[in-house]
Design a protein around this motif. Structure first.
Motif, mmCIF file in Angstrom:
data_model
loop_
_atom_site.group_PDB
_atom_site.id
_atom_site.type_symbol
_atom_site.label_atom_id
_atom_site.label_comp_id
_atom_site.label_asym_id
_atom_site.label_seq_id
_atom_site.Cartn_x
_atom_site.Cartn_y
_atom_site.Cartn_z
ATOM 1 N N GLU A 111 0.835 -1.032 -0.133
ATOM 2 C CA GLU A 111 0.017 0.286 0.275
ATOM 3 C C GLU A 111 0.879 0.904 -0.013
ATOM 4 O OE1 GLU A 111 -2.870 -0.250 3.378
ATOM 5 O OE2 GLU A 111 -3.434 -2.005 2.622
ATOM 6 N N SER A 112 2.427 1.128 -0.432
ATOM 7 C CA SER A 112 3.044 2.424 0.008
ATOM 8 C C SER A 112 3.175 3.618 -1.526
ATOM 9 C CB SER A 112 4.240 1.975 -0.235
ATOM 10 O OG SER A 112 5.586 3.175 -0.001
ATOM 11 N N PRO A 113 2.621 4.336 -1.140
ATOM 12 C CA PRO A 113 1.936 5.234 -1.945
ATOM 13 C C PRO A 113 3.209 5.589 -3.770
ATOM 14 C CG PRO A 113 3.018 6.434 -0.407
ATOM 15 C CD PRO A 113 3.300 5.330 0.015
ATOM 16 N N PHE A 114 4.584 4.671 -3.195
ATOM 17 C CA PHE A 114 5.814 4.742 -4.259
ATOM 18 C C PHE A 114 6.434 3.989 -3.936
ATOM 19 C CE2 PHE A 114 7.644 6.221 -0.709
ATOM 20 C CZ PHE A 114 8.828 6.090 -0.208
ATOM 21 N N SER A 115 7.017 3.067 -5.480
ATOM 22 C CA SER A 115 8.088 1.994 -5.248
ATOM 23 C C SER A 115 9.111 2.059 -6.090
ATOM 24 C CB SER A 115 7.145 0.836 -6.374
ATOM 25 O OG SER A 115 7.832 -0.285 -6.183
ATOM 26 N N LEU A 150 6.078 -1.019 -17.073
ATOM 27 C CA LEU A 150 5.526 0.082 -17.492
ATOM 28 C C LEU A 150 3.969 -0.318 -17.522
ATOM 29 C CD1 LEU A 150 7.867 1.256 -20.176
ATOM 30 C CD2 LEU A 150 7.253 2.316 -18.322
ATOM 31 N N ARG A 151 3.358 -1.657 -17.875
ATOM 32 C CA ARG A 151 2.079 -2.103 -17.345
ATOM 33 C C ARG A 151 1.629 -2.116 -16.176
ATOM 34 N NH1 ARG A 151 3.351 -5.453 -21.614
ATOM 35 N NH2 ARG A 151 3.767 -7.057 -20.251
ATOM 36 N N PHE A 152 2.508 -2.426 -15.507
ATOM 37 C CA PHE A 152 1.873 -2.885 -14.051
ATOM 38 C C PHE A 152 1.722 -1.369 -13.055
ATOM 39 C CE2 PHE A 152 2.610 -2.303 -9.439
ATOM 40 C CZ PHE A 152 2.153 -3.764 -8.830
ATOM 41 N N ALA A 153 2.963 -0.468 -13.668
ATOM 42 C CA ALA A 153 3.072 1.364 -13.219
ATOM 43 C C ALA A 153 1.831 1.995 -13.766
ATOM 44 C CB ALA A 153 3.800 1.746 -13.420
ATOM 45 N N ARG A 154 0.705 2.030 -15.371
ATOM 46 C CA ARG A 154 0.046 2.565 -15.717
ATOM 47 C C ARG A 154 -1.291 2.300 -15.075
ATOM 48 N NH1 ARG A 154 2.847 2.619 -21.017
ATOM 49 N NH2 ARG A 154 4.057 4.327 -20.998
ATOM 50 N N LYS A 155 -0.955 0.839 -14.543
ATOM 51 C CA LYS A 155 -3.149 -0.284 -13.726
ATOM 52 C C LYS A 155 -2.678 0.408 -12.379
ATOM 53 C CE LYS A 155 -2.493 -4.461 -11.716
ATOM 54 N NZ LYS A 155 -2.227 -5.223 -12.184
ATOM 55 N N HIS A 156 -1.387 1.313 -12.263
ATOM 56 C CA HIS A 156 -1.710 1.641 -10.725
ATOM 57 C C HIS A 156 -1.098 3.180 -10.404
ATOM 58 C CE1 HIS A 156 -1.059 -2.466 -9.531
ATOM 59 N NE2 HIS A 156 -1.758 -2.043 -8.542
ATOM 60 N N VAL A 157 -2.556 3.893 -11.137
ATOM 61 C CA VAL A 157 -2.077 4.881 -11.407
ATOM 62 C C VAL A 157 -1.902 6.238 -9.663
ATOM 63 C CG1 VAL A 157 -2.980 5.889 -13.600
ATOM 64 C CG2 VAL A 157 -4.720 6.102 -11.479
ATOM 65 N N ASP A 158 -2.221 6.049 -8.656
ATOM 66 C CA ASP A 158 -2.515 6.435 -7.217
ATOM 67 C C ASP A 158 -0.994 6.069 -7.145
ATOM 68 O OD1 ASP A 158 -2.773 3.728 -7.426
ATOM 69 O OD2 ASP A 158 -3.689 4.122 -6.004
ATOM 70 N N LYS A 159 0.023 5.354 -7.686
ATOM 71 C CA LYS A 159 0.995 5.320 -7.353
ATOM 72 C C LYS A 159 2.232 6.121 -8.225
ATOM 73 C CE LYS A 159 0.390 1.178 -4.954
ATOM 74 N NZ LYS A 159 0.219 -0.547 -4.130
ATOM 75 N N GLN A 160 4.141 6.380 -7.964
ATOM 76 C CA GLN A 160 4.862 6.272 -8.214
ATOM 77 C C GLN A 160 5.333 5.546 -8.397
ATOM 78 O OE1 GLN A 160 6.727 10.731 -6.976
ATOM 79 N NE2 GLN A 160 7.867 10.156 -8.670
#
Length: 191
Positions: free
Chosen positions: A124-128, A150-160
């Motif tokens: 649940e961290s806001p960044f990785s 990139l697919r994973f990151a784009r699926k989680h737009v609430d995280k950086q």
């Protein structure tokens, strides 16, 4: 010298009231203890159920990410012994590997990346941040890895997400709105 009966009776009455009060307090404490113990057991059971659900989900996701490379995989969690291990099955050879040391550096790096991605939704961290995630990977594995990230990151737009690599990233679309590429100046070597 004998005390009057009334004095002894008052003293016994006082001691009886004191004993009754202590007994009542003890009874209430034991009732509260029982309720707390029952609550702890219920929470322990919930934790156990949730941990089992998460381990199954992580294993399923790990298999999904490994399938991107034509492999299959499982995450094996032993809660009793408090151990976690990865099992990877090579899709071409059909050989199962439990000891990651027997894999090539690139295969190990990709398996580690797949495991990190499979844990991603439970975090649940806001960044990785991932540092040198593509070490030992060849160009094909690097491409598959970067696409998966990139697919994973784009699926989680609430995280950086921060990905650090010394490798070539020319395959990444630097003009994409959701990607910011920062290159460090090469290290200066004084002779």
């Amino acid at each position: 010298h004998k005390r009057p009966f009334e004095e002894i009776s008052d003293e016994l009455s006082f001691e009886s009231r004191k004993l009754a009060k202590l007994d009542s307090g003890f009874g209430k404490s034991m009732k509260l203890y029982g309720q707390l113990r029952k609550g702890v057991k219920a929470r322990q059971k919930q934790v156990q159920v949730r941990a089992t659900e998460i381990s199954k989900t992580v294993s399923h996701r790990f298999n999904y990410y490994m399938s991107k490379k034509g492999h299959s995989g499982r995450v094996l969690v032993d809660f009793k012994d408090a151990t976690l291990s990865l099992e990877v099955k090579d899709g071409e050879k059909g050989k199962s590997v439990k000891d990651m040391r027997s894999m090539s550096g690139g295969e190990r790096s990709y398996s580690t990346l797949a495991f990190n991605l499979s844990l991603g939704d439970t975090n649940e961290s806001p960044f990785s941040a991932m540092d040198e995630f593509d070490v030992f990977m060849d160009a094909v594995n690097r491409k598959v890895s970067i696409d998966s990230l990139l697919r994973f990151a784009r699926k989680h737009v609430d995280k950086q997400f921060i990905f650090i690599t010394p490798q070539d990233i020319s395959a990444v679309d630097a003009n994409a709105e959701d990607i910011k590429i920062m290159k460090m100046a090469p290290a200066r070597v004084d002779a």
